[in-house]
Motif scaffolding. Structure first.
Motif, PDB file in Angstrom:
ATOM      1  N   LEU A  95       0.829  -1.205   0.000  1.00  0.00           N
ATOM      2  CA  LEU A  95       0.000   0.000   0.000  1.00  0.00           C
ATOM      3  C   LEU A  95       0.860   1.250   0.000  1.00  0.00           C
ATOM      4  N   GLU A  96       1.949   1.243   0.738  1.00  0.00           N
ATOM      5  CA  GLU A  96       2.842   2.399   0.745  1.00  0.00           C
ATOM      6  C   GLU A  96       3.392   2.644  -0.656  1.00  0.00           C
ATOM      7  N   GLY A  97       3.722   1.583  -1.375  1.00  0.00           N
ATOM      8  CA  GLY A  97       4.221   1.740  -2.738  1.00  0.00           C
ATOM      9  C   GLY A  97       3.171   2.331  -3.666  1.00  0.00           C
ATOM     10  N   LEU A  98       1.955   1.831  -3.601  1.00  0.00           N
ATOM     11  CA  LEU A  98       0.885   2.371  -4.432  1.00  0.00           C
ATOM     12  C   LEU A  98       0.578   3.818  -4.057  1.00  0.00           C
ATOM     13  N   ALA A  99       0.591   4.122  -2.761  1.00  0.00           N
ATOM     14  CA  ALA A  99       0.323   5.496  -2.328  1.00  0.00           C
ATOM     15  C   ALA A  99       1.378   6.446  -2.895  1.00  0.00           C
ATOM     16  N   ARG A 100       2.632   6.057  -2.845  1.00  0.00           N
ATOM     17  CA  ARG A 100       3.687   6.909  -3.387  1.00  0.00           C
ATOM     18  C   ARG A 100       3.509   7.131  -4.888  1.00  0.00           C
ATOM     19  N   SER A 101       3.005   6.110  -5.585  1.00  0.00           N
ATOM     20  CA  SER A 101       2.848   6.216  -7.041  1.00  0.00           C
ATOM     21  C   SER A 101       1.839   7.276  -7.445  1.00  0.00           C
ATOM     22  N   VAL A 102       0.945   7.657  -6.524  1.00  0.00           N
ATOM     23  CA  VAL A 102      -0.059   8.690  -6.831  1.00  0.00           C
ATOM     24  C   VAL A 102       0.173   9.958  -6.005  1.00  0.00           C
ATOM     25  N   GLY A 103       1.356  10.076  -5.417  1.00  0.00           N
ATOM     26  CA  GLY A 103       1.704  11.280  -4.685  1.00  0.00           C
ATOM     27  C   GLY A 103       1.228  11.317  -3.251  1.00  0.00           C
ATOM     28  N   GLY A 104       0.900  10.162  -2.697  1.00  0.00           N
ATOM     29  CA  GLY A 104       0.402  10.101  -1.324  1.00  0.00           C
ATOM     30  C   GLY A 104       1.361   9.400  -0.390  1.00  0.00           C
ATOM     31  N   THR A 105       1.016   9.408   0.886  1.00  0.00           N
ATOM     32  CA  THR A 105       1.792   8.748   1.931  1.00  0.00           C
ATOM     33  C   THR A 105       0.835   8.128   2.934  1.00  0.00           C
ATOM     34  N   VAL A 106       1.187   6.976   3.446  1.00  0.00           N
ATOM     35  CA  VAL A 106       0.364   6.316   4.464  1.00  0.00           C
ATOM     36  C   VAL A 106       0.686   6.912   5.824  1.00  0.00           C
ATOM     37  N   GLY A 107      -0.349   7.258   6.587  1.00  0.00           N
ATOM     38  CA  GLY A 107      -0.149   7.890   7.881  1.00  0.00           C
ATOM     39  C   GLY A 107      -0.457   7.010   9.074  1.00  0.00           C
ATOM     40  N   TYR A 108      -1.236   5.948   8.860  1.00  0.00           N
ATOM     41  CA  TYR A 108      -1.633   5.111   9.990  1.00  0.00           C
ATOM     42  C   TYR A 108      -2.034   3.733   9.501  1.00  0.00           C
ATOM     43  N   VAL A 109      -2.294   2.838  10.438  1.00  0.00           N
ATOM     44  CA  VAL A 109      -2.707   1.463  10.147  1.00  0.00           C
ATOM     45  C   VAL A 109      -3.939   1.131  10.972  1.00  0.00           C
ATOM     46  N   LYS A 110      -4.969   0.635  10.296  1.00  0.00           N
ATOM     47  CA  LYS A 110      -6.148   0.120  10.987  1.00  0.00           C
ATOM     48  C   LYS A 110      -6.433  -1.284  10.451  1.00  0.00           C
ATOM     49  N   PRO A 111      -6.135  -2.332  11.214  1.00  0.00           N
ATOM     50  CA  PRO A 111      -6.444  -3.683  10.753  1.00  0.00           C
ATOM     51  C   PRO A 111      -7.943  -3.850  10.474  1.00  0.00           C
TER      52      PRO A 111
END
Length: 258
Positions: A95-111
Motif C-alpha cells: 500500500l505504501e508503494g501504491l500510495a507513493r505512485s499517486v503522490g500520497g503517503t500512508v499515515g496510519y494502520v487500521k487492521p
C-alpha cells in the motif's frame, strides 16, 4: 471534545464485487482506511482510491487483513506469528508503494475485520501486528478499538495510537462490538447513528445494545464503506457533529504521527 476524525473502510471494490461508493465517501471523511488487497479490492481499484484520497486531501491509512478474500476478511483465521507478521508487512509495503505512485503517503494502520476484533483481545496476535508496523515504519499510528488490548501493546512498543468508535455498529456492555451475525449488530438509520456519535463526541459515552451507557474514549469515528446507506450515514453524522460545534479533522498526519 473539540474535534474528532471521521474515517471509512475504502478501496474494497473490484470488478466482481462492488461494495461501496468511494468517490462519494472521500468527499465526506477525513481519513480513509484503504484495503491492502488481502480481503477485498484490486491493485488498480486500490490505486484509484488512493489517488482520489490525495485529490480530496484525505489522510490515507493502511487496512490490512487476514489473507481471506473469499470471506471478506471477516472470519477468524488461525495463523502463526511469523506468518501473520509477514502478511501484515507485505500488505503495508504494497500500500505504501501504491500510495507513493499517486503522490500520497500512508499515515496510519487500521487492521480489518476479524483481525481487528481478534487483536482487541488477543495479546499474541496484537504483538505480531505491532511488530509488523514497527518493521515497516514505526512512525505509523495504530488505530484500534477503544479499550482494545492492541492499543496497550502498541504503546508499550513505542507506537503512537488512536482509539476508534463505530457509528454503524452496536456495542456490548463490555465495550466490544456486537458480533455481525447477531440481530441488531449493524445500524442503518442515519439520524440515529448521527445522534449516537454526537453523544460520543460530546459526552464520551455510547448506548450499548442492552440499553446501558458505556464510556468510550475515541479520537476517530468509523462508518463502514460497505454498509447499506453508508454515504448518507457519514454525511448526516458529519453534519450533526459540526452543528454541535465539533470540528472534523484527521487524527494522523502522514510521516508525522498524531
Amino acid at each position: 471534545m473539540a474535534s474528532i476524525d471521521l474515517n471509512s473502510d475504502l478501496g474494497e471494490n473490484s470488478a466482481d464485487r462492488v461494495v461501496g461508493d468511494d468517490a462519494a465517501m472521500l468527499e465526506i471523511v477525513t481519513s480513509a482506511n484503504v484495503s491492502c488487497g488481502f480481503h477485498a479490492g484490486s491493485p488498480e481499484g486500490i490505486r484509484d482510491t488512493l489517488a482520489a484520497a490525495v485529490r480530496n486531501g484525505v489522510v490515507i491509512g493502511a487496512h490490512p487483513s487476514y489473507r481471506d478474500y473469499e470471506n471478506f476478511g471477516r472470519i477468524d483465521v488461525e495463523v502463526d506469528s511469523a506468518t501473520l507478521q509477514a502478511h501484515i508487512e507485505y500488505q503495508l509495503g504494497a500500500l505504501e508503494g501504491l500510495a507513493r505512485s499517486v503522490g500520497g503517503t500512508v499515515g496510519y494502520v487500521k487492521p480489518h475485520g476479524a483481525l481487528y476484533n481478534t487483536i482487541a483481545r488477543d495479546e499474541r496476535r496484537a504483538a505480531d501486528v505491532v511488530a509488523a508496523i514497527r518493521a515497516i515504519d514505526p512512525r505509523l499510528v495504530l488505530l484500534g478499538l477503544a479499550s482494545g488490548v492492541v492499543l496497550d501493546v502498541a504503546e508499550r512498543a513505542g507506537l503512537q495510537v488512536a482509539a476508534e468508535a463505530f457509528a454503524d455498529r452496536s456495542y456490548l456492555p463490555d465495550g466490544r462490538l456486537v458480533p455481525r451475525p447477531q440481530e441488531g449488530a449493524v445500524l442503518h438509520d442515519p439520524a440515529a447513528v448521527a445522534e449516537r456519535m454526537v453523544r460520543l463526541a460530546s459526552d464520551g459515552v455510547i448506548r450499548a445494545i442492552d440499553g446501558t451507557d458505556i464510556p468510550v474514549n475515541a479520537q476517530s469515528i468509523c462508518v463502514h464503506g460497505d454498509s447499506p446507506g453508508s454515504v448518507a450515514m457519514a454525511a448526516q453524522t458529519k453534519r450533526m457533529l459540526q452543528d454541535a460545534g465539533i470540528t472534523i479533522s484527521p487524527f494522523a498526519r502522514p510521516g508525522a504521527g498524531v
